[in-house]
Design a protein around this motif. Structure first.
Motif, PDB file in Angstrom:
ATOM      1  N   ALA A 286      -3.173  -9.699   1.284  1.00  0.00           N
ATOM      2  CA  ALA A 286      -3.073 -10.137   0.123  1.00  0.00           C
ATOM      3  C   ALA A 286      -1.757 -10.947   0.055  1.00  0.00           C
ATOM      4  O   ALA A 286      -1.704 -12.081  -0.828  1.00  0.00           O
ATOM      5  CB  ALA A 286      -2.790  -9.099  -1.322  1.00  0.00           C
ATOM      6  N   THR A 287      -0.838 -10.384   0.529  1.00  0.00           N
ATOM      7  CA  THR A 287       0.733 -11.206   0.813  1.00  0.00           C
ATOM      8  C   THR A 287       0.776 -12.255   2.047  1.00  0.00           C
ATOM      9  O   THR A 287       1.515 -13.004   1.951  1.00  0.00           O
ATOM     10  CB  THR A 287       1.509 -10.236   0.818  1.00  0.00           C
ATOM     11  N   GLY A 288       0.175 -11.914   2.951  1.00  0.00           N
ATOM     12  CA  GLY A 288       0.331 -12.679   4.248  1.00  0.00           C
ATOM     13  C   GLY A 288       1.646 -12.058   4.916  1.00  0.00           C
ATOM     14  O   GLY A 288       2.019 -12.621   5.934  1.00  0.00           O
ATOM     15  N   GLU A 289       2.072 -10.836   4.753  1.00  0.00           N
ATOM     16  CA  GLU A 289       3.098 -10.322   5.383  1.00  0.00           C
ATOM     17  C   GLU A 289       2.842  -9.547   6.552  1.00  0.00           C
ATOM     18  O   GLU A 289       1.617  -9.312   6.749  1.00  0.00           O
ATOM     19  CB  GLU A 289       3.952  -9.272   4.284  1.00  0.00           C
ATOM     20  N   ASP A 290       3.820  -9.222   7.431  1.00  0.00           N
ATOM     21  CA  ASP A 290       3.425  -8.973   8.840  1.00  0.00           C
ATOM     22  C   ASP A 290       3.270  -7.184   8.615  1.00  0.00           C
ATOM     23  O   ASP A 290       4.094  -6.513   8.131  1.00  0.00           O
ATOM     24  CB  ASP A 290       4.811  -9.120   9.875  1.00  0.00           C
ATOM     25  N   PRO A 291       2.179  -6.781   9.093  1.00  0.00           N
ATOM     26  CA  PRO A 291       1.798  -5.438   8.944  1.00  0.00           C
ATOM     27  C   PRO A 291       2.821  -4.622   9.416  1.00  0.00           C
ATOM     28  O   PRO A 291       2.998  -3.316   9.098  1.00  0.00           O
ATOM     29  CB  PRO A 291       0.539  -5.412   9.496  1.00  0.00           C
TER      30      PRO A 291
ATOM     31  N   SER B 137      10.121  -3.162   3.489  1.00  0.00           N
ATOM     32  CA  SER B 137       8.753  -3.271   2.800  1.00  0.00           C
ATOM     33  C   SER B 137       8.516  -3.339   1.498  1.00  0.00           C
ATOM     34  O   SER B 137       8.966  -2.563   0.693  1.00  0.00           O
ATOM     35  CB  SER B 137       7.713  -2.001   3.384  1.00  0.00           C
ATOM     36  N   SER B 138       7.777  -4.488   1.182  1.00  0.00           N
ATOM     37  CA  SER B 138       7.617  -4.880  -0.436  1.00  0.00           C
ATOM     38  C   SER B 138       6.745  -3.702  -0.769  1.00  0.00           C
ATOM     39  O   SER B 138       6.660  -3.515  -2.110  1.00  0.00           O
ATOM     40  CB  SER B 138       7.191  -6.292  -0.550  1.00  0.00           C
ATOM     41  N   LEU B 139       5.611  -3.276   0.012  1.00  0.00           N
ATOM     42  CA  LEU B 139       4.720  -2.356  -0.376  1.00  0.00           C
ATOM     43  C   LEU B 139       5.288  -1.089  -0.620  1.00  0.00           C
ATOM     44  O   LEU B 139       5.266  -0.407  -1.840  1.00  0.00           O
ATOM     45  CB  LEU B 139       3.501  -2.408   0.689  1.00  0.00           C
ATOM     46  N   PHE B 140       6.298  -0.715   0.132  1.00  0.00           N
ATOM     47  CA  PHE B 140       6.751   0.728  -0.057  1.00  0.00           C
ATOM     48  C   PHE B 140       7.824   0.686  -1.352  1.00  0.00           C
ATOM     49  O   PHE B 140       7.873   1.788  -2.090  1.00  0.00           O
ATOM     50  CB  PHE B 140       7.872   0.991   1.068  1.00  0.00           C
ATOM     51  N   ARG B 141       8.463  -0.642  -1.607  1.00  0.00           N
ATOM     52  CA  ARG B 141       9.304  -0.771  -2.854  1.00  0.00           C
ATOM     53  C   ARG B 141       8.280  -0.493  -4.245  1.00  0.00           C
ATOM     54  O   ARG B 141       8.595   0.099  -4.926  1.00  0.00           O
ATOM     55  CB  ARG B 141       9.917  -2.065  -2.873  1.00  0.00           C
ATOM     56  N   VAL B 142       7.121  -1.102  -4.214  1.00  0.00           N
ATOM     57  CA  VAL B 142       6.474  -1.006  -5.228  1.00  0.00           C
ATOM     58  C   VAL B 142       5.794   0.563  -5.402  1.00  0.00           C
ATOM     59  O   VAL B 142       5.817   1.087  -6.421  1.00  0.00           O
ATOM     60  CB  VAL B 142       5.045  -2.009  -5.208  1.00  0.00           C
ATOM     61  N   GLN B 143       5.525   1.013  -4.258  1.00  0.00           N
ATOM     62  CA  GLN B 143       5.174   2.369  -4.430  1.00  0.00           C
ATOM     63  C   GLN B 143       6.181   3.345  -4.676  1.00  0.00           C
ATOM     64  O   GLN B 143       5.986   4.524  -5.411  1.00  0.00           O
ATOM     65  CB  GLN B 143       4.211   2.968  -3.242  1.00  0.00           C
TER      66      GLN B 143
ATOM     67  N   ALA C  28     -14.898 -14.634  -8.572  1.00  0.00           N
ATOM     68  CA  ALA C  28     -15.384 -15.904  -7.706  1.00  0.00           C
ATOM     69  C   ALA C  28     -15.506 -15.647  -6.355  1.00  0.00           C
ATOM     70  O   ALA C  28     -15.914 -16.719  -5.512  1.00  0.00           O
ATOM     71  CB  ALA C  28     -14.351 -17.000  -8.053  1.00  0.00           C
ATOM     72  N   ARG C  29     -15.352 -14.350  -5.710  1.00  0.00           N
ATOM     73  CA  ARG C  29     -15.375 -14.078  -4.353  1.00  0.00           C
ATOM     74  C   ARG C  29     -14.632 -15.122  -3.597  1.00  0.00           C
ATOM     75  O   ARG C  29     -15.456 -15.744  -2.456  1.00  0.00           O
ATOM     76  CB  ARG C  29     -16.981 -13.972  -3.999  1.00  0.00           C
ATOM     77  N   VAL C  30     -13.253 -15.405  -3.972  1.00  0.00           N
ATOM     78  CA  VAL C  30     -12.601 -16.204  -3.248  1.00  0.00           C
ATOM     79  C   VAL C  30     -12.513 -15.555  -1.626  1.00  0.00           C
ATOM     80  O   VAL C  30     -12.135 -14.493  -1.424  1.00  0.00           O
ATOM     81  CB  VAL C  30     -11.222 -16.251  -3.555  1.00  0.00           C
ATOM     82  N   GLU C  31     -12.763 -16.641  -0.572  1.00  0.00           N
ATOM     83  CA  GLU C  31     -12.893 -16.103   0.663  1.00  0.00           C
ATOM     84  C   GLU C  31     -11.414 -15.673   1.150  1.00  0.00           C
ATOM     85  O   GLU C  31     -11.184 -14.647   2.017  1.00  0.00           O
ATOM     86  CB  GLU C  31     -13.521 -17.148   1.743  1.00  0.00           C
ATOM     87  N   ASP C  32     -10.341 -16.445   0.617  1.00  0.00           N
ATOM     88  CA  ASP C  32      -8.986 -16.285   1.185  1.00  0.00           C
ATOM     89  C   ASP C  32      -8.524 -15.108   0.405  1.00  0.00           C
ATOM     90  O   ASP C  32      -8.323 -14.791  -1.134  1.00  0.00           O
ATOM     91  CB  ASP C  32      -7.941 -17.483   0.910  1.00  0.00           C
ATOM     92  N   ALA C  33      -8.390 -13.887   1.231  1.00  0.00           N
ATOM     93  CA  ALA C  33      -7.616 -12.479   0.486  1.00  0.00           C
ATOM     94  C   ALA C  33      -6.434 -12.998  -0.397  1.00  0.00           C
ATOM     95  O   ALA C  33      -6.072 -12.146  -1.159  1.00  0.00           O
ATOM     96  CB  ALA C  33      -7.799 -11.560   1.522  1.00  0.00           C
ATOM     97  N   ARG C  34      -5.942 -13.924   0.177  1.00  0.00           N
ATOM     98  CA  ARG C  34      -4.490 -14.257  -0.501  1.00  0.00           C
ATOM     99  C   ARG C  34      -4.648 -14.610  -1.943  1.00  0.00           C
ATOM    100  O   ARG C  34      -3.568 -14.923  -2.511  1.00  0.00           O
ATOM    101  CB  ARG C  34      -3.436 -15.225   0.439  1.00  0.00           C
TER     102      ARG C  34
END
Length: 270
Positions: free
Chosen positions: A124-129, A140-146, A198-204
């Protein structure tokens, strides 16, 4: 009153004031007042409409101010700077908003599943896994949200142990910026749903929702530190603590709902 409701009300007000439909935007952008005076919300639509119509911005802003001031749920409207309009909700409207946010969020997935969550958040974000895998608030922005979500659950649990229940009386003594972000969740989530349908192909396409959740998490963690939801030491619990717990409850609902839309878990313990 949510930003989406205020957006519709502002458009209706401008139409009633005689603004040509050709100069009106499809949607009025409503945001937290960014260093432009007080209030719960702010909009610069008068500047845009006036420029298109070739009229003074302050004149258009004043027409908008007069119309909004008569709307139920609005306590005060002010024109700020070159033509921004700042809106302050009534205490009843603000309390209703907090209650609605707390009640409106779907429950999140309580499992802690880093591998799946990191992959979906990165898509979704394009960040480095690899960066997201470092589970700290700084890395980690994900960790911050969780983590922010887990903190909302913790303060509510601790509040119940102390006999302090969430209750927002509508006063804006603290948390106004956080509340404005929480209220904007519906608009951002709707955009994510439209992109998904709309099933946008780009997950971002889900990126704006993820970034909004980060903004909510950061605002909550700042709020948590500057305005503690629970009393400490010999401090007695009061209305301020109950109001802050209500904002924590609303924040948890918003974060859980947003994470659920992204297919990401919302663990209560992390």
């Amino acid at each position: 009153m949510t930003p989406a409701q205020l957006s519709r009300t502002a458009l209706h007000t401008l139409r009633r004031a005689g603004a040509d439909a050709a100069v009106l935007p499809e949607r009025v952008v409503v945001e937290a007042p960014p260093r432009r005076g007080g209030g719960d919300y702010a909009t610069g639509v008068a500047l845009r409409v006036a420029a298109r119509a070739g009229r003074p911005a302050l004149e258009t802003a004043e027409l908008l101010r007069e119309g909004l001031a008569a709307e139920p749920g609005i306590a005060d409207v002010r024109v700020v700077g070159p033509g921004f309009v700042n809106v302050t909700l009534s205490e009843d409207a603000r309390a209703d908003l907090v209650r609605g946010l707390a009640a409106g969020g779907p429950p999140g997935d309580p499992r802690d599943r880093p591998a799946v969550d990191i992959a979906r958040w990165a898509a979704a974000t394009g960040e480095d896994p690899a960066a997201l895998a470092v589970r700290t608030a700084r890395s980690s922005s994900l960790f911050r949200v969780q983590y922010a979500y887990a903190r909302t659950r913790a303060v509510l649990r601790n509040g119940r142990q102390l006999g302090v229940e969430p209750h927002h009386d509508g006063r804006a003594e603290d948390g106004a910026a956080l509340l404005a972000l929480l209220a904007d969740q519906a608009r951002v989530a709707d955009q994510a749903r439209v992109a998904d349908q709309a099933r946008v192909e780009d997950a971002r396409a889900a990126g704006p929702l993820a970034r909004h959740l980060v903004a909510v998490a950061d605002a909550f963690l700042d709020f948590h530190d500057s305005c503690p939801p629970l009393p400490s030491g010999d401090e007695k619990p009061g209305a301020a603590h109950r109001g802050r717990l209500a904002l924590a409850e609303a924040t948890g609902a918003v974060l859980a709902g947003g994470l659920s839309l992204l297919g990401v878990s919302a663990p209560a313990h992390i």
